[in-house]
Design a protein around this motif. Structure first.
Motif, mmCIF file in Angstrom:
data_model
loop_
_atom_site.group_PDB
_atom_site.id
_atom_site.type_symbol
_atom_site.label_atom_id
_atom_site.label_comp_id
_atom_site.label_asym_id
_atom_site.label_seq_id
_atom_site.Cartn_x
_atom_site.Cartn_y
_atom_site.Cartn_z
ATOM 1 N N GLU A 12 18.228 -7.198 -0.221
ATOM 2 C CA GLU A 12 17.521 -8.371 0.303
ATOM 3 C C GLU A 12 17.614 -8.425 1.819
ATOM 4 O OE1 GLU A 12 19.328 -11.596 -1.701
ATOM 5 O OE2 GLU A 12 18.163 -11.344 -3.559
ATOM 6 N N MET A 13 18.741 -7.976 2.371
ATOM 7 C CA MET A 13 18.891 -7.976 3.819
ATOM 8 C C MET A 13 17.968 -6.959 4.472
ATOM 9 S SD MET A 13 23.022 -8.319 4.211
ATOM 10 C CE MET A 13 22.940 -8.055 5.982
ATOM 11 N N GLN A 14 17.674 -5.840 3.779
ATOM 12 C CA GLN A 14 16.812 -4.823 4.350
ATOM 13 C C GLN A 14 15.359 -5.270 4.351
ATOM 14 O OE1 GLN A 14 17.596 -1.281 2.093
ATOM 15 N NE2 GLN A 14 19.364 -0.704 3.345
ATOM 16 N N MET A 15 14.958 -6.040 3.345
ATOM 17 C CA MET A 15 13.577 -6.484 3.257
ATOM 18 C C MET A 15 13.326 -7.685 4.162
ATOM 19 S SD MET A 15 12.413 -6.069 -0.716
ATOM 20 C CE MET A 15 13.490 -7.378 -1.285
ATOM 21 N N GLN A 16 12.135 -7.716 4.749
ATOM 22 C CA GLN A 16 11.739 -8.836 5.592
ATOM 23 C C GLN A 16 10.359 -9.303 5.156
ATOM 24 O OE1 GLN A 16 11.977 -7.869 9.756
ATOM 25 N NE2 GLN A 16 13.955 -6.862 9.555
ATOM 26 N N ILE A 17 10.045 -10.538 5.503
ATOM 27 C CA ILE A 17 8.728 -11.095 5.199
ATOM 28 C C ILE A 17 7.974 -11.290 6.508
ATOM 29 C CG2 ILE A 17 7.459 -12.979 4.114
ATOM 30 C CD1 ILE A 17 9.118 -11.365 2.177
ATOM 31 N N SER A 18 6.748 -10.767 6.571
ATOM 32 C CA SER A 18 5.920 -10.909 7.771
ATOM 33 C C SER A 18 4.478 -11.127 7.357
ATOM 34 C CB SER A 18 6.031 -9.658 8.655
ATOM 35 O OG SER A 18 5.162 -9.748 9.765
ATOM 36 N N GLY A 19 3.916 -12.290 7.737
ATOM 37 C CA GLY A 19 2.525 -12.580 7.430
ATOM 38 C C GLY A 19 2.199 -12.525 5.952
ATOM 39 N N GLY A 20 3.133 -12.981 5.111
ATOM 40 C CA GLY A 20 2.898 -12.964 3.678
ATOM 41 C C GLY A 20 3.082 -11.606 3.033
ATOM 42 N N GLN A 21 3.594 -10.631 3.787
ATOM 43 C CA GLN A 21 3.824 -9.290 3.267
ATOM 44 C C GLN A 21 5.307 -8.961 3.310
ATOM 45 O OE1 GLN A 21 1.508 -7.369 1.966
ATOM 46 N NE2 GLN A 21 -0.301 -8.547 2.546
ATOM 47 N N TYR A 142 5.703 -1.605 8.295
ATOM 48 C CA TYR A 142 4.302 -1.974 8.510
ATOM 49 C C TYR A 142 3.386 -0.857 8.018
ATOM 50 C CZ TYR A 142 5.802 -5.929 11.340
ATOM 51 O OH TYR A 142 6.373 -7.100 11.759
ATOM 52 N N ASP A 143 2.290 -1.264 7.363
ATOM 53 C CA ASP A 143 1.325 -0.296 6.846
ATOM 54 C C ASP A 143 0.222 0.020 7.841
ATOM 55 O OD1 ASP A 143 2.044 0.270 3.949
ATOM 56 O OD2 ASP A 143 2.079 -1.920 3.951
ATOM 57 N N VAL A 144 -0.036 -0.868 8.781
ATOM 58 C CA VAL A 144 -1.039 -0.649 9.820
ATOM 59 C C VAL A 144 -0.429 -1.011 11.160
ATOM 60 C CG1 VAL A 144 -3.316 -1.283 10.714
ATOM 61 C CG2 VAL A 144 -2.941 -1.172 8.234
ATOM 62 N N VAL A 145 -0.499 -0.081 12.100
ATOM 63 C CA VAL A 145 -0.041 -0.344 13.470
ATOM 64 C C VAL A 145 -1.198 0.024 14.390
ATOM 65 C CG1 VAL A 145 1.738 0.045 15.190
ATOM 66 C CG2 VAL A 145 2.291 0.344 12.762
ATOM 67 N N TYR A 146 -1.835 -0.977 14.971
ATOM 68 C CA TYR A 146 -3.016 -0.731 15.806
ATOM 69 C C TYR A 146 -2.657 -0.821 17.284
ATOM 70 C CZ TYR A 146 -3.024 -5.858 15.497
ATOM 71 O OH TYR A 146 -2.658 -7.175 15.516
ATOM 72 N N GLY A 147 -3.328 -0.005 18.078
ATOM 73 C CA GLY A 147 -3.142 -0.043 19.516
ATOM 74 C C GLY A 147 -3.945 -1.178 20.130
ATOM 75 N N GLN A 148 -3.305 -1.970 20.964
ATOM 76 C CA GLN A 148 -3.948 -3.128 21.587
ATOM 77 C C GLN A 148 -3.957 -2.917 23.103
ATOM 78 O OE1 GLN A 148 -2.206 -6.849 20.314
ATOM 79 N NE2 GLN A 148 -4.241 -7.720 20.043
ATOM 80 N N TRP A 212 -9.564 -5.987 6.831
ATOM 81 C CA TRP A 212 -9.933 -6.659 5.581
ATOM 82 C C TRP A 212 -9.017 -6.283 4.433
ATOM 83 C CZ3 TRP A 212 -11.360 -5.224 0.673
ATOM 84 C CH2 TRP A 212 -11.952 -6.208 -0.128
ATOM 85 N N VAL A 213 -8.568 -5.026 4.349
ATOM 86 C CA VAL A 213 -7.748 -4.619 3.201
ATOM 87 C C VAL A 213 -6.401 -5.318 3.200
ATOM 88 C CG1 VAL A 213 -8.861 -2.375 2.971
ATOM 89 C CG2 VAL A 213 -6.811 -2.586 4.395
ATOM 90 N N GLY A 214 -6.030 -5.909 4.323
ATOM 91 C CA GLY A 214 -4.766 -6.628 4.378
ATOM 92 C C GLY A 214 -3.605 -5.711 4.659
ATOM 93 N N TYR A 215 -2.573 -5.759 3.833
ATOM 94 C CA TYR A 215 -1.328 -5.041 4.060
ATOM 95 C C TYR A 215 -0.685 -5.553 5.355
ATOM 96 C CZ TYR A 215 -2.780 -1.932 0.297
ATOM 97 O OH TYR A 215 -3.179 -1.442 -0.921
ATOM 98 N N SER A 216 0.534 -5.140 5.582
ATOM 99 C CA SER A 216 1.253 -5.623 6.761
ATOM 100 C C SER A 216 0.733 -4.907 8.017
ATOM 101 C CB SER A 216 2.761 -5.368 6.592
ATOM 102 O OG SER A 216 3.001 -4.017 6.253
ATOM 103 N N GLN A 217 0.333 -5.684 9.013
ATOM 104 C CA GLN A 217 -0.274 -5.126 10.214
ATOM 105 C C GLN A 217 0.377 -5.711 11.456
ATOM 106 O OE1 GLN A 217 -4.513 -4.882 10.200
ATOM 107 N NE2 GLN A 217 -4.669 -4.697 7.978
ATOM 108 N N ILE A 218 0.468 -4.874 12.495
ATOM 109 C CA ILE A 218 1.048 -5.305 13.764
ATOM 110 C C ILE A 218 0.451 -4.451 14.874
ATOM 111 C CG2 ILE A 218 3.029 -3.730 13.735
ATOM 112 C CD1 ILE A 218 4.702 -6.058 14.873
ATOM 113 N N GLY A 219 0.396 -5.004 16.067
ATOM 114 C CA GLY A 219 -0.158 -4.272 17.202
ATOM 115 C C GLY A 219 0.919 -3.817 18.166
#
Length: 356
Positions: A12-21, A142-148, A212-219
């Protein structure tokens, strides 16, 4: 019993919640795929080759470079083919003709086989070292890491302003989850890509589809560099066309705008009717009806033709999608074995045609 509770607590300590993911740490990717579409980039290929060789040497795992030739008419294909013959890490996917950047990018994603996949352009405007930070975020779960983009070097003021407006209008009016100042430069996990491959749309807007597909995303923010060589393949004409495709493929907003246009024309017509009635009652001097009639006919005619054009564009897209044609056709590949993930999608949709 104590050990079981302790192990559950550690998990449980290893898992985190971010944006509902749920974010769960994952290992460094055993295989990283670098997907790069190319169209008439002969002047860029030597710089790209040198930069990628140095970058791949820095990775802790294996890597593959998937180069998609999108119907180039210069020596791009000859250069990347020679590169592939000398390096088994380099895969070449040669499309039968020019299908466009989004379709070529889709082809590269389909032919990738990595645990994590990075999509980037060939001009090196998206710095390769940023990928290291993307991998760190990927390892966090994170499943998606986009360049901003924080800045855009080597681009005109007009280009920067129009790009700024495009992303904010798309985010506020078309799709609220679309990140601003983020192009196609991004890392996606294999799980996310498998979901994305189920979307076989003819008119593609990949950055919107990934959102649109969702999954955990961060920039991750970075400074976009100037092109190392050559000229941009996205002049104003293509940018406007791409913007319209993005708007009409991801939203019915243009159709809804027709209703607003009709309401506006109706209000103007009502105002003209009131004015004409008052002029008749009070005897106000006016040239009998010419100006008001001309204005009303022009407004209504223009609004009608514009509405027909917008509806026609949507109908045309539905017509083209209903043909169920492949997104792209491949004439030849080098160093490529069809990935299992692609075979599964091909069996389900019949959308891949490959001639090796």
């Amino acid at each position: 019993m104590v050990r079981s509770l302790d192990s559950q607590s550690n998990a449980e300590m290893q898992m985190q919640i971010s944006g509902g993911q749920i974010l769960e740490p994952r290992p460094y990717p055993g295989l990283l795929s670098l997907v790069i579409p190319l169209y008439n980039e002969a002047s860029v290929v030597p710089y790209l080759r040198e930069a990628l060789i140095d970058f791949v040497a820095e990775l802790r795992g294996d890597a593959e470079i998937v180069l998609v030739n999108d119907g180039s008419t210069d020596s791009t294909l000859a250069q990347i083919a020679a590169w592939a013959y000398g390096d088994p890490q380099v895969k070449v996917v040669n499309l039968s003709r020019n299908f466009g950047h989004q379709s070529a990018s889709t082809a590269g994603l389909d032919y990738s086989s990595g645990d994590a996949i990075v999509l980037l352009d060939a001009d090196l405007q998206d710095p390769l070292p940023v990928i290291h930070e993307m991998i760190n975020r990927y390892r966090e779960g994170y499943d998606v890491v986009y360049g901003q983009r924080k800045s855009r070097r080597g681009e005109s003021l007009f280009k920067r302003v129009t790009a700024w407006l495009f992303y904010r209008l798309m985010s506020h009016l078309v799709y609220k989850d679309l990140p601003v100042d983020a192009g196609d430069f991004r890392l996606v996990s294999r799980q996310c890509l498998n979901a994305l491959q189920q979307m076989r749309e003819t008119h593609r807007f990949l950055r919107g589809m990934v959102a649109w597909v969702g999954y955990s995303q961060i920039g991750v923010q970075y400074e976009r560099a100037a092109r190392v060589a050559g000229e941009t393949k996205y002049p104003l004409r293509k940018m406007l066309r791409f913007s319209w495709t993005a708007a009409t493929s991801f939203s019915t907003l243009p159709l809804k705008a027709i209703t607003g246009l009709g309401v506006l024309a109706t209000l103007i017509g009502f105002e003209e009717a009131v004015r004409a009635t008052l002029a008749h009652v009070f005897g106000w001097y006016a040239v009998p009806g010419w100006a008001s009639l001309t204005v009303l006919v022009s407004l209504l005619g223009g609004a009608t033709l514009m509405s027909i054009g917008i509806v026609g564009d949507f109908v045309g897209k539905v017509y083209e999608q209903s043909k169920d044609r492949p997104i792209y056709l491949v004439s030849r590949t080098l160093n490529v074995e069809t990935p299992k993930s692609q075979q599964a999608v091909a069996a389900g949709s019949g959308k891949f045609l490959k001639f090796s």
